[in-house]
Every structure is written in structure tokens, then in C-alpha cells.
Design an enzyme around this catalytic site. Structure first.
Site: not given
Ligand SMILES: [Mg+2]
Ligand SMILES: [Zn+2]
Length: 202
Positions: A8, A10
């Protein structure tokens, strides 16, 4: 078919600033370079899988997503770290821009981005790892049969306190550095001397 690490973006590699819509707000966690380089050195492809519904919500354009990823590459490169590929979902069912506003199968926990990456790069999701700060990332791991590592950065510390019914991570760790360690020590890692898997391609 190789094992890989699906990261992932962010809250996992970089600070979660809500919707990252200005490049000045791009900020790596201090350990991200070392963690990603360790995965690179282990020979595990590192692939970013990210929901970017800010495109559908008209907060930023797709070209800004590409610009952000180039800027992220520029932050990683001096430390010898590399993202092998980026895949993002620009959609959201309640977006503002009609061309992006729909239910799609690429928004996490949907698996379409991982499937695309696996087809493009010759990866085996069932031998791979997903690292993220939300239950959506864990859901993605479950959808593709990968190991799920949740990090407590970003939304992770709060998410950890409210697990959805029927969903559990294989590990919950403090940050991406700890996640990389967990992955490199995992018996499923083909480069681990104690690996349960023998694959001459890896
Ligand atoms: Mg995230
Ligand atoms: Zn999508």
C-alpha cells in the site's frame, strides 16, 4: 512465477495526509528507504497497489498520480531502493467525474490490480505478501491468497482496534521496516534458508 511484495502507498510507505494532492506533501516514513531496499536485495519484486479515489473525486488528475510516483522514485533512488511497478485505482462509486464514478473491481479490497500485476510481471499471489495500514489491504491479501501484514502507521493503529468480523492479518507490526523483517524471515519467502518453497527461478 515469483513471490512478490504488494505495498500500500499512503500510510504505509509515505505519510497519510488524507488526499495527497500537492507534491510538497509527499513525505516518506524515515525507514521506508531501508525497508524497500531490503526487499529489493532479497530479490522480491516490490509493487505498489493503491486506491486513489481522489481522481474520481476530482481532487487531482491521473497525471498527478504518475507525477507523485515519479517523485517517490526520486526519493527512494538515492538510498538504493526501488519500486518495481505501480498500480492504482482511480475510481469511486460516489465520485464527481462520471468517467471514474463506478463500482470497479480494481479498488481494494478488489483484486484486479494484483491480478494485472501478476500477469504483467509473472508473479504468484499465493506466495506473495500484502502490506498495508487498513483492513482493505488485509482483505486484498485474503482475496488473492497472499499473506497479510498490517502496519500501525497511517490509519493502522486505529484500524487494529476495530477488526471487521472474519478478517485477521497474519501479522500486525509497527511499521514497514518491521513488515519487511517479518517477510524476510517468513518461511514462504523463497530466499529464506528455511523456506518451505524451492523455486530455482527465485
Ligand atoms: Mg493506506
Ligand atoms: Zn478501480
Amino acid at each position: 512465477m515469483k513471490a512478490a511484495v504488494f505495498l500500500d502507498r499512503d500510510g504505509t510507505i509515505i505519510e497519510d495526509v488524507g488526499y495527497l494532492a500537492r507534491i510538497e506533501r509527499l513525505a516518506l516514513f524515515p525507514w521506508s528507504v531501508d525497508a524497500i531496499r531490503a526487499l529489493n536485495h532479497a530479490g522480491l519484486p516490490v509493487v505498489v497497489i493503491t486506491n486513489q479515489s481522489g481522481v474520481a473525486r476530482k481532487y487531482f488528475a491521473e497525471r498527478f498520480v504518475h507525477e507523485t510516483h515519479r517523485a517517490l522514485d526520486d526519493l527512494l533512488a538515492p538510498g538504493g531502493a526501488r519500486i518495481d511497478a505501480y498500480y492504482y485505482c482511480p475510481h469511486h462509486p460516489d465520485g464527481k467525474l462520471p468517467e471514474y464514478s463506478r463500482l470497479c473491481d480494481c479498488r481494494k479490497p478488489g483484486r484486479a490490480l494484483v491480478d494485472r500485476a501478476c500477469a504483467d510481471l509473472g508473479l504468484d499471489p499465493a506466495r506473495s505478501f500484502v502490506v498495508g495500514d487498513t483492513w482493505r489491504d488485509v482483505g486484498l491479501a485474503r482475496a488473492v491468497g497472499a499473506r497479510a501484514v498490517m502496519v500501525r502507521t497511517g490509519a493502522g493503529a486505529i484500524e487494529e482496534q476495530r477488526p471487521p468480523a472474519g478478517l485477521a492479518a497474519d501479522a500486525v507490526v509497527d511499521n514497514l521496516a518491521a513488515a519487511a523483517s517479518w517477510i524476510l524471515m517468513n518461511p514462504l519467502n523463497p530466499l529464506n534458508p528455511q523456506s518451505a518453497i524451492r523455486d530455482p527461478q527465485c
